[in-house]
Each structure stands twice: as C-alpha cells, then as structure tokens.
Design a protein around this motif. Structure first.
Motif, PDB file in Angstrom:
ATOM      1  N   GLN A  13      40.470  14.184  32.311  1.00  0.00           N
ATOM      2  CA  GLN A  13      40.044  13.552  31.060  1.00  0.00           C
ATOM      3  C   GLN A  13      40.228  12.037  31.131  1.00  0.00           C
ATOM      4  O   GLN A  13      39.350  11.263  30.711  1.00  0.00           O
ATOM      5  CB  GLN A  13      40.839  14.120  29.890  1.00  0.00           C
ATOM      6  CG  GLN A  13      40.369  15.464  29.400  1.00  0.00           C
ATOM      7  CD  GLN A  13      41.029  15.859  28.093  1.00  0.00           C
ATOM      8  OE1 GLN A  13      41.924  15.166  27.594  1.00  0.00           O
ATOM      9  NE2 GLN A  13      40.599  16.973  27.522  1.00  0.00           N
ATOM     10  N   SER A  60      37.072   9.501  30.962  1.00  0.00           N
ATOM     11  CA  SER A  60      37.028   8.571  29.827  1.00  0.00           C
ATOM     12  C   SER A  60      37.041   7.132  30.316  1.00  0.00           C
ATOM     13  O   SER A  60      36.319   6.279  29.787  1.00  0.00           O
ATOM     14  CB  SER A  60      38.222   8.826  28.892  1.00  0.00           C
ATOM     15  OG  SER A  60      38.161  10.115  28.339  1.00  0.00           O
ATOM     16  N   TYR A  61      37.841   6.867  31.341  1.00  0.00           N
ATOM     17  CA  TYR A  61      37.912   5.498  31.875  1.00  0.00           C
ATOM     18  C   TYR A  61      36.575   5.090  32.480  1.00  0.00           C
ATOM     19  O   TYR A  61      36.115   3.957  32.292  1.00  0.00           O
ATOM     20  CB  TYR A  61      39.023   5.408  32.917  1.00  0.00           C
ATOM     21  CG  TYR A  61      39.227   4.016  33.461  1.00  0.00           C
ATOM     22  CD1 TYR A  61      39.973   3.075  32.769  1.00  0.00           C
ATOM     23  CD2 TYR A  61      38.665   3.640  34.686  1.00  0.00           C
ATOM     24  CE1 TYR A  61      40.159   1.793  33.266  1.00  0.00           C
ATOM     25  CE2 TYR A  61      38.836   2.365  35.189  1.00  0.00           C
ATOM     26  CZ  TYR A  61      39.587   1.450  34.468  1.00  0.00           C
ATOM     27  OH  TYR A  61      39.750   0.166  34.966  1.00  0.00           O
ATOM     28  N   LYS A 103      33.700   6.086  31.607  1.00  0.00           N
ATOM     29  CA  LYS A 103      32.744   5.868  30.516  1.00  0.00           C
ATOM     30  C   LYS A 103      33.075   4.629  29.688  1.00  0.00           C
ATOM     31  O   LYS A 103      32.324   4.263  28.786  1.00  0.00           O
ATOM     32  CB  LYS A 103      32.709   7.089  29.602  1.00  0.00           C
ATOM     33  CG  LYS A 103      32.168   8.342  30.269  1.00  0.00           C
ATOM     34  CD  LYS A 103      32.240   9.540  29.329  1.00  0.00           C
ATOM     35  CE  LYS A 103      31.752  10.814  30.000  1.00  0.00           C
ATOM     36  NZ  LYS A 103      31.877  11.990  29.096  1.00  0.00           N
ATOM     37  N   GLY A 104      34.189   3.996  29.975  1.00  0.00           N
ATOM     38  CA  GLY A 104      34.588   2.811  29.218  1.00  0.00           C
ATOM     39  C   GLY A 104      35.356   3.134  27.955  1.00  0.00           C
ATOM     40  O   GLY A 104      35.643   2.233  27.152  1.00  0.00           O
ATOM     41  N   ASN A 105      35.717   4.416  27.761  1.00  0.00           N
ATOM     42  CA  ASN A 105      36.513   4.809  26.590  1.00  0.00           C
ATOM     43  C   ASN A 105      37.995   4.660  26.932  1.00  0.00           C
ATOM     44  O   ASN A 105      38.697   5.638  27.215  1.00  0.00           O
ATOM     45  CB  ASN A 105      36.191   6.255  26.189  1.00  0.00           C
ATOM     46  CG  ASN A 105      34.755   6.425  25.776  1.00  0.00           C
ATOM     47  OD1 ASN A 105      34.144   5.511  25.226  1.00  0.00           O
ATOM     48  ND2 ASN A 105      34.198   7.610  26.028  1.00  0.00           N
ATOM     49  N   PHE A 106      38.451   3.413  26.923  1.00  0.00           N
ATOM     50  CA  PHE A 106      39.812   3.121  27.393  1.00  0.00           C
ATOM     51  C   PHE A 106      40.885   3.705  26.463  1.00  0.00           C
ATOM     52  O   PHE A 106      41.960   4.094  26.925  1.00  0.00           O
ATOM     53  CB  PHE A 106      39.998   1.615  27.546  1.00  0.00           C
ATOM     54  CG  PHE A 106      39.019   0.992  28.499  1.00  0.00           C
ATOM     55  CD1 PHE A 106      38.898   1.462  29.789  1.00  0.00           C
ATOM     56  CD2 PHE A 106      38.198  -0.047  28.097  1.00  0.00           C
ATOM     57  CE1 PHE A 106      37.987   0.914  30.682  1.00  0.00           C
ATOM     58  CE2 PHE A 106      37.280  -0.610  28.970  1.00  0.00           C
ATOM     59  CZ  PHE A 106      37.172  -0.133  30.263  1.00  0.00           C
ATOM     60  N   ILE A 107      40.589   3.748  25.168  1.00  0.00           N
ATOM     61  CA  ILE A 107      41.573   4.312  24.226  1.00  0.00           C
ATOM     62  C   ILE A 107      41.746   5.805  24.501  1.00  0.00           C
ATOM     63  O   ILE A 107      42.876   6.320  24.554  1.00  0.00           O
ATOM     64  CB  ILE A 107      41.131   4.062  22.770  1.00  0.00           C
ATOM     65  CG1 ILE A 107      41.117   2.561  22.466  1.00  0.00           C
ATOM     66  CG2 ILE A 107      42.048   4.801  21.800  1.00  0.00           C
ATOM     67  CD1 ILE A 107      40.631   2.210  21.078  1.00  0.00           C
ATOM     68  N   GLU A 108      40.625   6.519  24.682  1.00  0.00           N
ATOM     69  CA  GLU A 108      40.705   7.946  24.991  1.00  0.00           C
ATOM     70  C   GLU A 108      41.390   8.171  26.336  1.00  0.00           C
ATOM     71  O   GLU A 108      42.159   9.129  26.504  1.00  0.00           O
ATOM     72  CB  GLU A 108      39.308   8.556  25.009  1.00  0.00           C
ATOM     73  CG  GLU A 108      38.636   8.598  23.636  1.00  0.00           C
ATOM     74  CD  GLU A 108      37.267   9.244  23.694  1.00  0.00           C
ATOM     75  OE1 GLU A 108      36.883   9.730  24.789  1.00  0.00           O
ATOM     76  OE2 GLU A 108      36.582   9.278  22.654  1.00  0.00           O
ATOM     77  N   GLN A 135      45.059   7.829  25.768  1.00  0.00           N
ATOM     78  CA  GLN A 135      45.580   9.005  25.070  1.00  0.00           C
ATOM     79  C   GLN A 135      45.715  10.184  26.028  1.00  0.00           C
ATOM     80  O   GLN A 135      46.723  10.918  25.983  1.00  0.00           O
ATOM     81  CB  GLN A 135      44.654   9.366  23.909  1.00  0.00           C
ATOM     82  CG  GLN A 135      44.672   8.346  22.775  1.00  0.00           C
ATOM     83  CD  GLN A 135      43.619   8.633  21.722  1.00  0.00           C
ATOM     84  OE1 GLN A 135      42.701   9.420  21.934  1.00  0.00           O
ATOM     85  NE2 GLN A 135      43.745   7.990  20.559  1.00  0.00           N
TER      86      GLN A 135
END
Length: 576
Positions: free
Chosen positions: A538, A542-543, A545-550, A553
């Motif tokens: 995960q 997520s990283y 995709k650029g979803n650094f907050i996810e 987490q």
C-alpha cells in the motif's frame, strides 16, 4: 647395541592410504574429517601408547607451554582480562588428559567446539591459537622423540598419531572459531542494521528544517512589520517632540500673557480701591446733603408757618393789610414750592444713596473677585510653570524615544539580517540532513550487502541465530519503505508483496522441526507478517501515485504490524 641401529619403515608406509575411519559415535561431518586425516582406531591406540610416556610429564608440559605464552605481552594481558593462569593450567591439564585418553566421541567433539567458541568470544586470533597449539605439539613430540629414539618405529607411530589427533583438534577448533567469529560478525552487523532501521531522526530533522525555514520566513515578515511599526513610532515621536517644542513655546508665551494680565488685574484692583474710596466719600456727601435738605425743609416749614401767620394778620388789617397779604401769599407759595423741591431732592437723594450703596456693594464684590482672580492668576502662573517643566521633560523623553526607536530599528534590521543567515544555514542544514540520510541509507545497503556475503560461506546458524537474522531482514524492509518516503529508494510493489520469499517467510514456511511449528508463538506470527507486506505494498503504490499522506498512513500501519512481528520473534527466540 643393535637397538641403536634400528631403522624405521619408509615414510609413506606410516601414512593412511584408505582415507577411511572406523571411529563411530560421531556425526558424519566429523567422520569425514577423521577419514581425510587418516585417523582411525589404530591412531587412537598409538595415542594411548604415547600417553604412557607423556602423562607423567603433564605438569612440565603445562609449565613449558604457559612459560612461553606468558612471555608474550598481548597473550599475558588476555589471560589477565578473561581468566587467571591457575584456571588455565587446570583447563590445559584436562585437555591433555582428554587428548591422550583418545576417545573421540560426542563429548570429545563438544569440548573442542566449546574451546573454539570461547576463543572467538575473547577474540583470541586464529594465528595465536594455531601458534600456541603447535607449541603444545612440539613439546609433546620432543618428549616422545627423546624417550622413543631407541624404538624408531614406535616413535614414528606415536608422534604421527599425536600430530594427527592434535591436527584434528586444531582443525575442529579453528573451524568452530571461524564459524563463531563469522556468526558474531553476522549478528553484529545485523544488530547494527537493526539500529540503522531505528534511525528515524533524518526524517524528523528534514521536517524540522522545513518548519525552521517556514518560521524563518515568518520571522523575516514579522521583523519587517516590526521595523515599519517602529519607524512609524519614531516618526510620531519626532512629530510629538516637534509639537511639544511648539507647545512649550506657546505655554511660555501664555505664561508671559498671564503675568501681564496679573499685573493688569492688580492695577484694576488698585483702581477699584480708589473707586470704592470715592464712592464712600460720595456717600458721606450724600449724608451731609441730606442734613442740609433737612434744614431747608425745616426752614420751608417755618416759612410756610410765617406766611400763614402773615396772612392771618393781613386779614385782620383789612384794606391796610392787602399788600402784606399778597406778599404773605407769595412767600407761602415759595415755601410750598421749596417744600416740593425739597421732597423731590430728598427722593433723588434717597435714590442716589441706594444706588451708591448698591455700587458700593458691587464694587466690594468686584474687589473680592479681583482678589480671587489675582490668587487664581498666581496659581495659574505656578501651574503653567509646572506644565512647561513637564512638557520640557516630555519633550526630552520623546526625543529619547525617537532615538531609541532608531536604535530598535537598527536592532530589528540586525535581527532580520541574522535571521537571513539562519535561513541560509537552515537550507544548508536541510541539504546536509538529506545528504546524511543518503549516506546512512547507502551505508546500510553496503552493510547489508556485506552481511549477505556471510550466507555464502559455510556458517552454521541455529534456530535463534536464524530468528535474529530474520528480524534484521524484516526490519530492513521497514527501513526501505521509510527511505522510499524520503525519496531515497525505489521499491517494486511485487517485491514488497512477497511475504513467502523474504528470509523470514523462507524460514517460516521452510522445513522446521515440530517443536518450532507447534509453538503457539510461531502460529501467531503469520498474520502480522502478512500485514507488514500488505501495508508495504500500500505504501509503495500510494507513493508511486503521489498520495504521500496515504503512503505515510500505510507506513505507520506497517510499523504497528512490524512491532508485533518483532515482539513475537523475540518471544520465540527466548523460548527455543
């Protein structure tokens, strides 16, 4: 004498050619070593034969051995640090007894393994051990050669047997020493890597530097605002100082006006005193005039009475008194007229007196007001003097404020300049923190690469060792994800998902004894281990995709699962 001329067999006949052994009760690995070195039961018998000669010299052998050992400062210091000479002498005597007893079994092998482990633990180098062990062999062979020189064949057999068995000991001890040393290096590097994986300070440092840079921006903006405010205060202070100067001049001018008015009021007071004096004189004149009017009234009354008497007498005289009657009538008219005028004068005099009294009262009150005005003027002069003095002090303080604000402006500008330097240093520190993170991560990868070389050599790991190594591999996964979030590592999501092919998974799903697989802690280990890889995938996806907050987490959830894995592994390690 013929004994002195006995000859030995050819040298190659003393060497074992079959490379087999008939010694049992040892493992296959040990039997292979014994066979390769040509050690069999005959060898053991020759050792026992040599024991008959060597055991009586046991004390001398130990004395000679430690006499040489203690002459080396390094070895002497090791004895002091880890044991005592007396204890080592007893240990050496037991070793000689067991060697010469020549019963190679599991206990014999176990004692040699312990020796290798101890030497590894105290960091006695293989070089020193081999040298010392050869010294021991030299002492024993020298004794045998001296005592058996008359029987060359027996001497050869016993010396070769002692050398073979001692060489076996030496090879086994050094092998264990090397294994233990390599294993200690492996465990040591693994523990160092464990410590590396706990180094989350780089992330905090980089984040801290980001916050410090932001705060530095805020301080710069605040100092600019403060500088502008201080400059505005300075401008107002200068204006206040200038207006205060004007006010002081105005107050001093007002003081002069008040002093001039005070003099005028004092002069008015003098005039009022003179007017009051004149009015009082007027009142006296009025009173005197009233007395004269009173006398005139009395004269008029007498004249009127005389005129009346004259008229009466004229009437008595008849014709002769007509002329006198006319005069008496005129006199009476004059008296009446005089009386009327007297009454008018009296009325006017009364009015004049009342006016005079009113004027006198008003002048008196005005005089009181003038006196009060004089007192007030004196007080106003004193108060104005105080005001002037205070305003002069205020002017001085305002000037100081203006000067101080200029100094504060300079200080604030100095703060701004220093903050700019701090900003630059923060940027440099941030860059250094990032470079440090890169260096630390590269160093951890190099150490892991070096650590993996130990798995290519024949290092025997027990279950506890394997668990320790698996712990490190597990923590390295977490460490890779951590550095990925810092932008220092790229991870294939498919690789992160392979919970069965990682070292911990390979061990977990490998051929383990029943006592391990049936252990309750072992059974609990699978789910959190799967969760670690699940959250790792995960985080990686997520990283990417650029979803650094996810990603962060997922990494935090990975850490929680990882802690469960480490706890369970530690429990399993302590119970095996």
């Amino acid at each position: 004498m013929s004994l002195f001329f006995k000859k030995t067999k050819p040298w190659n006949e003393y060497l074992e050619q079959s490379r087999t052994t008939n010694i049992s009760h040892v493992g296959d690995r040990v039997k292979d070593r014994l066979a390769f070195m040509g050690i069999n039961q005959d060898t053991m018998n020759h050792v026992k034969d040599a024991a008959k000669i060597l055991l009586p010299y046991k004390t001398e052998i130990v004395d000679q051995f430690y006499g040489s050992i203690t002459s080396v400062d390094h070895l002497q210091q090791m004895i002091v640090n880890h044991s005592s000479l007396e204890r080592l002498r007893k240990t050496m005597e037991k070793y000689l007894e067991q060697l010469l007893h020549a019963e190679v079994d599991q206990e014999y092998v176990a004692t040699r393994i312990i020796i290798g482990q101890v030497h590894s633990r105290i960091h006695l180098t293989a070089e020193h051990f081999i040298s010392a062990h050869h010294l021991l062999i030299q002492i024993m062979t020298s004794i045998l050669m001296e005592k058996l020189h008359a029987n060359p064949n027996r001497m050869m057999q016993n010396v070769l047997a002692i050398q073979k068995l001692a060489a076996f000991d030496q090879q086994l001890i050094v092998e264990v020493y090397m294994e233990e040393t390599f294993k200690s290096f492996l465990i040591g590097i693994s523990e160092m890597l464990d410590q590396f994986t706990e180094l989350d300070t780089t992330k905090h440092l980089i984040i801290g530097m980001d916050k410090q840079i932001e705060e530095s921006h805020s301080v710069t903006a605040a100092t600019e605002e403060i500088s502008a405010s201080i400059q505005e205060v300075a401008d107002h202070a200068i204006q206040v100082a200038e207006r205060t100067d004007e006010a002081v001049l105005s107050a001093e001018h007002s003081k002069q006006v008040i002093n001039s008015a005070l003099l005028d009021i004092q002069q008015v007071g003098g005039v009022y005193d003179k007017v009051l004096e004149r009015v009082n004189q007027l009142n006296q004149e009025i009173k005197q005039t009233q007395g004269v009017v009173k006398i005139i009234r009395e004269i008029a009354d007498q004249t009127n009475l005389l005129a009346l008497n004259a008229s009466i007498e004229a009437a008595r005289a008849g014709e002769h008194g007509k002329g006198f009657s006319v005069v008496a009538s005129e006199v009476r008219k004059l008296a009446e007229h005089t009386k009327d005028q007297i009454a008018q004068i009296t009325s006017n005099m009364d009015s004049l007196q009342r006016v005079s009294e009113y004027v006198t009262q008003q002048i008196s009150e005005t005089g009181n007001l003038v006196d009060q005005s004089v007192k007030d003027a004196h007080y106003a002069d004193s108060a104005l003097q105080t005001i002037v003095s205070t305003m002069q002090k205020i002017n001085h303080s305002t000037s100081q404020i203006a000067a101080m604000t200029e100094e504060q402006t300079s200080s604030v500008m100095d703060i701004a300049n220093r903050n700019s330097i701090i900003f630059d240093l923060s940027k440099q520190s941030q860059d250094i923190a990032k470079q440090t993170a890169i260096i630390i991560f590269d160093l951890s990868k190099q150490m892991d690469k070096y650590r993996n070389t130990f798995f290519t050599i024949n290092v025997k790991l027990n279950y506890k060792d394997i668990i320790r190594v698996a712990k490190t591999d597990h923590l390295l996964w977490k460490w890779k994800i951590y550095n990925m979030l810092l932008g220092l590592e790229k991870i294939d999501p498919n690789q992160a998902a392979s919970y069965k092919t990682c070292r911990l998974g390979t061990w977990y799903y490998g051929n383990l004894p029943t006592q391990v697989k049936d252990h309750p802690v072992y059974k609990k280990l699978e789910e959190p281990h799967k969760a670690v890889h699940h959250f790792a995938v995960q985080a990686v996806e997520s990283y990417e995709k650029g979803n650094f907050i996810e990603a962060q987490q997922a990494f935090e959830q990975l850490q929680e699962a990882s802690q469960d894995v480490i706890t369970l592994l530690s429990q399993l390690e302590s119970t095996l």
